[in-house]
Motif scaffolding. Structure first.
Motif, PDB file in Angstrom:
ATOM      1  N   ARG A 238      -9.848   6.196   2.117  1.00 36.25           N
ATOM      2  CA  ARG A 238     -10.416   4.991   2.760  1.00 36.25           C
ATOM      3  C   ARG A 238      -9.313   4.214   3.476  1.00 36.25           C
ATOM      4  NH1 ARG A 238     -14.799   1.671   1.341  1.00 36.25           N
ATOM      5  NH2 ARG A 238     -14.925  -0.066   2.808  1.00 36.25           N
TER       6      ARG A 238
ATOM      7  N   ALA B 163      -9.904   5.950  -2.651  1.00 37.57           N
ATOM      8  CA  ALA B 163      -9.226   4.740  -2.160  1.00 37.57           C
ATOM      9  C   ALA B 163      -8.169   5.086  -1.129  1.00 37.57           C
ATOM     10  CB  ALA B 163      -8.618   3.981  -3.326  1.00 37.57           C
TER      11      ALA B 163
ATOM     12  N   HIS C 222       0.838  -1.208   0.000  1.00 42.83           N
ATOM     13  CA  HIS C 222       0.000   0.000   0.000  1.00 42.83           C
ATOM     14  C   HIS C 222       0.873   1.257   0.000  1.00 42.83           C
ATOM     15  CE1 HIS C 222      -3.868  -1.844   0.221  1.00 42.83           C
ATOM     16  NE2 HIS C 222      -3.674  -2.426   1.409  1.00 42.83           N
TER      17      HIS C 222
END
Length: 448
Positions: A350, A347, A293
């Motif tokens: 989030r 995204a 990520h």
């Protein structure tokens, strides 16, 4: 800012100084050239002497014409032996010095009613100039004649300057206007492109292939600096891309063997050992996922669009609610408005909110509840009542691999780093405060 190192200050001083020197020099040169056009400039001294005589002319108690002695006349007679003057009215004529023609028929203009006259005469075989001026004095209308002052060029220049006060005042005003223009205009002309380049540099977001300093319209003096800065950014991008590629590739390569290891651990007969090993593998897998990520967030520019923070946070809370219930922690969602919209990457936001909630679930084990709150114009709060975060560590827990002083082995210290990076990409901020009664409150603030 130190003025001695300011380009605008130095340029202003230089322009003002040069302007002053040019104006003063041009004035002096003009005067000198005008005087040099005459073969003899003794008329300047004679005209000055007339003004000195005008101030000294008066009448005595009997009403007779007289010239009161003063220091200026005495200095002229002492310094210039050839100096002479004639002062006359309708009844009286006063002479001093060797007046040309006083013993002959060459008296040039005496007894005439003139306003101004200029004449030449010889003194020791040198041609000089005299003047005759009809002036209104304390003694009435008087004809004043003077001459015999062979002044030097410097003396003539000084006399011309002293006799032209209004012209000097005008020059002074022009000079002050020039200096004021340099002081007010030059800093703006010089500093404007520098400030514009600085503003463009502030807008650089740091993502690969992001903004660069504009070369079009940049002054020629700044083009080398702009080019060097852009090339430095390209080198930094290349180095960062190499690191991100390594991080991403390593994480991808680790996921497959970790999955295989997890499957093999299921065959360990001892349940206690198996549970401990599986937990360790899950921790490694979570770390690898987080690294992926982090690499993805820093490896590409975010596509911004309108994002409803209320809907986003409600979905994030619903996603982690089962985990919270398993740990006997209540999770509550609050929103004052039905819709709170900001511009951002949904995204990424989030992921930041999810990481904050999971961080609270993981570390705030003593908290009975977690509150996720959304307020206008663009603020998200994640509030827990756990052990909190020490004030001295709040500045460092947002860095990678910092766990805020917790001794548990859950987490890799990357969740809050991802939150900080997401907010930085959105131009927002992350703040950590103490919850009233104990605990930690994380606040995400998005720009309006």
């Amino acid at each position: 800012m130190r003025l001695g190192r300011s380009i605008t200050f130095l340029a202003t001083i230089a322009i003002a100084t040069v302007s002053a020197l040019v104006m003063v020099g041009a004035t002096i040169v003009t005067i000198v050239v005008v005087m040099a056009m005459d073969e003899d400039n003794s008329s300047i001294g004679a005209t000055s002497a007339v003004q000195t005589l005008k101030e000294a002319i008066a009448r005595d108690a009997q009403g007779r014409l007289m010239v009161e002695p003063n220091g200026k006349l005495a200095a002229l007679a002492r310094n210039y032996p050839s100096f002479w003057y004639v002062v006359s009215d309708d009844r009286t004529t006063l002479l001093s010095g060797e007046v040309p023609g006083q013993n002959s028929q060459e008296t040039p203009v005496r007894q005439s009613r003139i306003k101004y006259a200029q004449f030449e005469f010889l003194s020791d075989e040198k041609r000089l100039v005299g003047v005759a001026v009809s002036e209104e004095t304390r003694a009435g209308q008087v004809l004043i004649e003077a001459g015999g002052l062979p002044l030097s060029m410097l003396e003539n220049t000084l006399i011309v300057l002293s006799n032209n006060g209004p012209l000097l005042v005008l020059y002074g005003l022009i000079l002050l206007a020039t200096i004021a223009s340099a002081v007010l205009v030059m800093p703006r002309l010089i500093a404007r492109p520098v400030r514009q380049a600085a503003a463009e540099a502030e807008a650089i977001d740091g993502v690969p292939g992001g903004r660069r300093l504009a070369d079009a319209g940049t002054p020629a003096e700044l083009k080398p600096l702009v080019g060097a800065f852009n090339r430095a950014l390209e080198r930094i991008d290349a180095a960062a891309a190499s690191q991100r590629n390594f991080l991403s590739n390593a994480a991808h390569e680790l996921r497959t063997p970790l999955t295989k290891l997890r499957m093999k651990l299921e065959g360990v007969p001892d349940e206690t050992i198996r549970a401990s090993l599986v937990a360790d593998v899950q921790h490694l897998s979570a770390t690898v996922t987080t690294l992926l990520h982090l690499a993805r967030l820093s490896g590409q520019p975010l596509a911004f669009a309108p994002v409803d923070l209320v809907a986003l946070c409600r979905a994030a809370v619903a996603e982690v609610a089962p985990t919270a219930l398993d740990r006997d922690i209540d999770i509550d969602f609050r929103a004052d408005d039905p819709v709170v919209v900001v511009r951002g990457a949904e995204a990424a936001i989030r992921a930041a909110v999810t990481n904050l909630i999971e961080n609270a679930l993981r570390h705030a084990k003593a908290t009975p509840s977690i509150v996720v709150e959304v307020t206008a114009p663009g603020r998200i709060r994640v509030i827990d009542s756990g052990c909190g975060i020490a004030v001295e560590t709040r500045d460092v827990v947002l860095r990678p691999f910092i766990r805020g002083g917790h001794d548990d082995t859950e987490g890799a210290g990357l969740g809050l780093a991802i939150v900080a990076q997401v907010m930085s990409m959105h131009g927002g901020s992350v703040t950590i405060d103490e919850t009233p009664g104990g605990g930690a409150t994380f606040t995400l603030t998005f720009p309006a």
